[in-house]
Design a protein around this motif. Sequence first.
Motif, PDB file in Angstrom:
ATOM      1  N   VAL A  64      24.529  24.406  15.932  1.00  0.00           N
ATOM      2  CA  VAL A  64      23.686  24.465  14.734  1.00  0.00           C
ATOM      3  C   VAL A  64      22.673  25.611  14.774  1.00  0.00           C
ATOM      4  N   SER A  65      22.309  26.064  13.578  1.00  0.00           N
ATOM      5  CA  SER A  65      21.208  27.017  13.391  1.00  0.00           C
ATOM      6  C   SER A  65      19.925  26.234  13.144  1.00  0.00           C
ATOM      7  N   ALA A  66      18.816  26.953  13.166  1.00  0.00           N
ATOM      8  CA  ALA A  66      17.542  26.375  12.732  1.00  0.00           C
ATOM      9  C   ALA A  66      17.583  26.216  11.212  1.00  0.00           C
ATOM     10  N   MET A  67      16.671  25.404  10.672  1.00  0.00           N
ATOM     11  CA  MET A  67      16.600  25.269   9.215  1.00  0.00           C
ATOM     12  C   MET A  67      16.334  26.644   8.598  1.00  0.00           C
ATOM     13  N   ALA A  68      16.919  26.889   7.426  1.00  0.00           N
ATOM     14  CA  ALA A  68      16.748  28.188   6.757  1.00  0.00           C
ATOM     15  C   ALA A  68      15.268  28.542   6.650  1.00  0.00           C
ATOM     16  N   GLY A  69      14.920  29.751   7.018  1.00  0.00           N
ATOM     17  CA  GLY A  69      13.533  30.218   6.910  1.00  0.00           C
ATOM     18  C   GLY A  69      12.689  29.912   8.138  1.00  0.00           C
ATOM     19  N   GLU A  70      13.159  28.985   8.976  1.00  0.00           N
ATOM     20  CA  GLU A  70      12.348  28.539  10.113  1.00  0.00           C
ATOM     21  C   GLU A  70      12.165  29.652  11.155  1.00  0.00           C
ATOM     22  N   THR A  71      13.242  30.372  11.461  1.00  0.00           N
ATOM     23  CA  THR A  71      13.118  31.409  12.491  1.00  0.00           C
ATOM     24  C   THR A  71      12.155  32.513  12.036  1.00  0.00           C
ATOM     25  N   ASP A  72      12.221  32.872  10.740  1.00  0.00           N
ATOM     26  CA  ASP A  72      11.279  33.863  10.202  1.00  0.00           C
ATOM     27  C   ASP A  72       9.838  33.382  10.375  1.00  0.00           C
ATOM     28  N   ARG A  73       9.636  32.092  10.098  1.00  0.00           N
ATOM     29  CA  ARG A  73       8.300  31.515  10.210  1.00  0.00           C
ATOM     30  C   ARG A  73       7.805  31.607  11.656  1.00  0.00           C
ATOM     31  N   LEU A  74       8.697  31.294  12.590  1.00  0.00           N
ATOM     32  CA  LEU A  74       8.323  31.316  14.009  1.00  0.00           C
ATOM     33  C   LEU A  74       8.050  32.747  14.489  1.00  0.00           C
ATOM     34  N   VAL A  75       8.867  33.689  14.004  1.00  0.00           N
ATOM     35  CA  VAL A  75       8.651  35.095  14.373  1.00  0.00           C
ATOM     36  C   VAL A  75       7.262  35.537  13.898  1.00  0.00           C
ATOM     37  N   ASN A  76       6.886  35.110  12.691  1.00  0.00           N
ATOM     38  CA  ASN A  76       5.565  35.471  12.158  1.00  0.00           C
ATOM     39  C   ASN A  76       4.434  34.904  12.998  1.00  0.00           C
ATOM     40  N   PHE A  77       4.614  33.682  13.471  1.00  0.00           N
ATOM     41  CA  PHE A  77       3.594  33.095  14.356  1.00  0.00           C
ATOM     42  C   PHE A  77       3.395  33.979  15.590  1.00  0.00           C
ATOM     43  N   CYS A  78       4.509  34.460  16.149  1.00  0.00           N
ATOM     44  CA  CYS A  78       4.412  35.312  17.346  1.00  0.00           C
ATOM     45  C   CYS A  78       3.628  36.574  17.030  1.00  0.00           C
ATOM     46  N   ARG A  79       3.951  37.176  15.871  1.00  0.00           N
ATOM     47  CA  ARG A  79       3.255  38.410  15.467  1.00  0.00           C
ATOM     48  C   ARG A  79       1.768  38.167  15.307  1.00  0.00           C
TER      49      ARG A  79
END
Length: 336
Positions: A40-55
């Motif tokens: 499975v993948s992460a929920m749509a949009g979730e990885t983008d959200r997590l990447v932003n947290f890192c930034r």
Amino acid sequence: MARIVMKFGGTSMAGTERIRRVANIVRKQAARGHEVAVVVSAMAGETDRLVNFCREANALYDPAEYDVVVASGEQVTSGLLALTLQSLGCKARSWLGWQLPIRTIEAHAKARIEEIDAQALVASMQAGEIAVIPGFQGCGSDGRVTTLGRGGSDTSAVAVAAAIKADRCDIYTDVDGVYTTDPRIVAKARKQKAVTYEEMLELASVGAKVLQTRSVGLAMKEGVRVQVLSSFVGEDAVPADEHPGTMIVSEEEMNELVEKGDMERQHVTGIAHDKNEAKVILTRVPDKPGAVAHIFEPLAAASINVDMIIQNVGRDKGETDVTFTVPQADLARAQA
Ligand code: ASP
Ligand code: MG
């Protein structure tokens, strides 16, 4: 009975309701007596959200910690899918990247799978348990979490399929197959019954978003049978066994399909597009050996990836035009 890997993308996993739909598709496959592993993948949009947290946390983030953060999206969906399958009366459990383990090289945020230890996984599948595996993540030889680069869940699915010698790797996505071109742009686009690995590799690398390019290369190398199909099917739809999407096949298999009359011999398989390319035209380039090398050597030295190159037939005064494309983001550097 077959051994099948089923992979579901972010749109199919977006929210508990959609995960229930996925669980039903999985349950139906398992009910036919197949051994089933789900990636499975992460929920749509979730990885983008997590990447932003890192930034936000640290603009110069450490890729090892970035991996810890972004790998979590798939941990959530794999646990939720296992829970939902259990609620439907199926035996199911999740296997995280470090638990199998899925061994990768240490290159954080762009790791490559080296080996998957599938022994325990296969034993549990043979005992009738549905295996749920988070895509995108692995584990370095130092034991730390790694991720495979954006879109990496497709590659996880193909790698798992190769490791457990699956009969098929079904990639469920928000389109029901590989089209001649983007059906959202061209109404006349047709779904293909089959395309070859090489064709799919070309289409993926020039912008067809259906499969991650690296997953296609891996499938070709390992001879994994990949099928692309839609997870947005009605309750009463026939299972994937009888309702094929697009099969990604070898050249030989394609020839057999053509001979049987199942496929037409096509001269153009599909058209993909990429809006992030910039075109550079150099006019009046001396039409002599070595001139073109003077253009491309500095670009290579600057790690600028040149994609298409066209050199026109020389004009009278011993001059010619050279046209090439580079990623939009590298245009300024290429001009310099
Ligand atoms: N969740 C990851 C991404 O969005 C991996 C994937 O979905 O394939 O890139
Ligand atoms: Mg994807």
